[in-house]
Design a protein around this motif. Structure first.
Motif, short mmCIF file in Angstrom:
data_model
loop_
_atom_site.label_atom_id
_atom_site.label_comp_id
_atom_site.label_asym_id
_atom_site.label_seq_id
_atom_site.Cartn_x
_atom_site.Cartn_y
_atom_site.Cartn_z
N TRP A 85 -12.45 6.45 1.85
CA TRP A 85 -13.61 6.95 1.08
C TRP A 85 -14.93 5.99 0.92
O TRP A 85 -15.84 6.51 0.86
N SER A 86 -14.61 4.89 1.31
CA SER A 86 -15.56 3.92 1.69
C SER A 86 -16.32 4.15 2.81
O SER A 86 -17.66 4.33 2.80
N ARG A 87 -15.81 4.63 3.71
CA ARG A 87 -16.59 5.04 5.06
C ARG A 87 -17.14 6.39 4.71
O ARG A 87 -18.06 6.47 5.09
N TYR A 88 -16.32 7.31 3.93
CA TYR A 88 -16.91 8.59 3.95
C TYR A 88 -18.35 8.45 2.93
O TYR A 88 -19.26 9.20 3.38
N SER A 89 -18.32 7.58 1.98
CA SER A 89 -19.54 7.29 1.15
C SER A 89 -20.68 6.97 1.94
O SER A 89 -21.91 7.44 1.42
N SER A 113 -19.43 1.43 -3.38
CA SER A 113 -18.94 -0.02 -4.11
C SER A 113 -17.50 0.30 -4.77
O SER A 113 -16.79 -0.82 -4.80
N VAL A 114 -17.34 1.17 -5.49
CA VAL A 114 -15.96 1.42 -6.37
C VAL A 114 -14.69 1.50 -5.46
O VAL A 114 -13.81 0.96 -5.52
N ASN A 115 -14.72 2.18 -4.19
CA ASN A 115 -13.93 2.10 -3.26
C ASN A 115 -13.57 1.07 -2.37
O ASN A 115 -12.34 0.71 -1.90
N ALA A 116 -14.60 0.23 -2.16
CA ALA A 116 -14.55 -1.18 -1.59
C ALA A 116 -13.51 -2.04 -2.56
O ALA A 116 -12.62 -2.75 -2.08
N ALA A 164 -10.17 -0.91 -2.58
CA ALA A 164 -9.31 -1.18 -1.35
C ALA A 164 -9.05 -2.91 -1.29
O ALA A 164 -7.95 -3.27 -1.09
N MET A 165 -10.06 -3.74 -1.91
CA MET A 165 -9.84 -5.13 -1.97
C MET A 165 -8.80 -5.36 -3.12
O MET A 165 -7.85 -6.40 -2.73
N THR A 166 -8.70 -4.91 -4.06
CA THR A 166 -7.87 -5.35 -5.31
C THR A 166 -6.34 -4.88 -4.61
O THR A 166 -5.55 -5.52 -4.91
N ASN A 167 -6.30 -3.57 -4.33
CA ASN A 167 -4.93 -3.21 -3.87
C ASN A 167 -4.56 -4.09 -2.38
O ASN A 167 -3.25 -4.19 -2.11
N SER A 168 -5.33 -4.38 -1.71
CA SER A 168 -4.89 -5.02 -0.64
C SER A 168 -4.18 -6.41 -0.93
O SER A 168 -3.38 -6.92 -0.29
N TYR A 169 -5.15 -7.12 -1.86
CA TYR A 169 -4.45 -8.46 -2.31
C TYR A 169 -3.13 -7.98 -3.03
O TYR A 169 -2.15 -9.01 -2.82
N ASN A 170 -2.97 -7.25 -3.81
CA ASN A 170 -1.75 -6.67 -4.36
C ASN A 170 -0.72 -6.45 -3.56
O ASN A 170 0.61 -7.00 -3.52
N PHE A 171 -1.07 -5.64 -2.50
CA PHE A 171 -0.03 -5.11 -1.41
C PHE A 171 0.38 -6.35 -0.58
O PHE A 171 1.69 -6.41 -0.41
N MET A 172 -0.46 -7.39 -0.32
CA MET A 172 -0.06 -8.45 0.36
C MET A 172 0.96 -9.49 -0.43
O MET A 172 1.81 -9.96 -0.14
N ARG A 173 0.55 -9.48 -1.93
CA ARG A 173 1.52 -10.36 -2.45
C ARG A 173 2.96 -9.73 -2.56
O ARG A 173 3.99 -10.43 -2.59
#
Length: 117
Positions: free
Chosen positions: A78-82, A94-97, A100-109
Motif C-alpha cells: 500500500w505504500s507503493r500504491y499510494s 506515511s501510515v503504511n510505511a 511496514a516498519m513496526t511489523n518488520s521489527y516485530n516479525f524479526m523479533r
C-alpha cells in the motif's frame, strides 16, 4: 451516474473552507484532503501503527509471525500504491510505511526467537 447537485456534505465543506485562510483552503479541499475518505481511512489506520508499537513490549513468544508478516507485506504494497494513484496520497504513504516498519521489527523479533528455539 453522478448527481449534478452537490450533496449537503459538500456544501458544508465549502462553507467551512470559505472561513479558512487562503493557504489552508487548498489543503482542506484537496482531492485527498480531510473532506474525503482518502484522508480519513489512512488517519484511522494509525491505530495499527499504535498496536504494532504496543507489541514491541509483548513477550517475544507471543508474537504471531503470520500476522506481523501479513501486516508488513500489506504496508509495503500500500505504500507503493499510494505513490502510483492520482492524486498521490502522502497520508496513506506515511501510515503504511509505519505499519511496514513496526511489523518488520516485530516479525524479526519473533523470527529470531523461533530460530533460536
Amino acid at each position: 451516474m453522478a448527481s449534478k447537485n452537490p450533496s449537503a456534505y459538500t456544501k458544508l465543506m465549502h462553507k467551512i473552507a470559505a472561513l479558512l485562510p487562503e493557504k489552508s483552503r487548498a489543503v482542506f479541499l484537496h482531492p485527498a484532503g480531510p473532506t474525503t475518505i482518502f484522508f480519513w481511512a489512512p488517519t484511522f489506520k494509525w491505530g495499527l501503527v499504535m498496536a504494532g508499537i504496543g507489541d514491541i513490549n509483548r513477550p517475544v513468544e507471543n508474537i504471531s509471525l503470520s500476522q506481523t508478516f501479513s501486516l508488513m507485506l500489506t504496508g509495503i504494497i500500500w505504500s507503493r500504491y499510494s505513490l502510483v494513484i492520482i492524486p498521490k496520497n502522502y497520508n496513506l504513504l506515511s501510515v503504511n510505511a509505519f505499519v511496514a516498519m513496526t511489523n518488520s521489527y516485530n516479525f524479526m523479533r519473533g523470527l529470531r526467537h523461533q530460530v533460536a528455539k
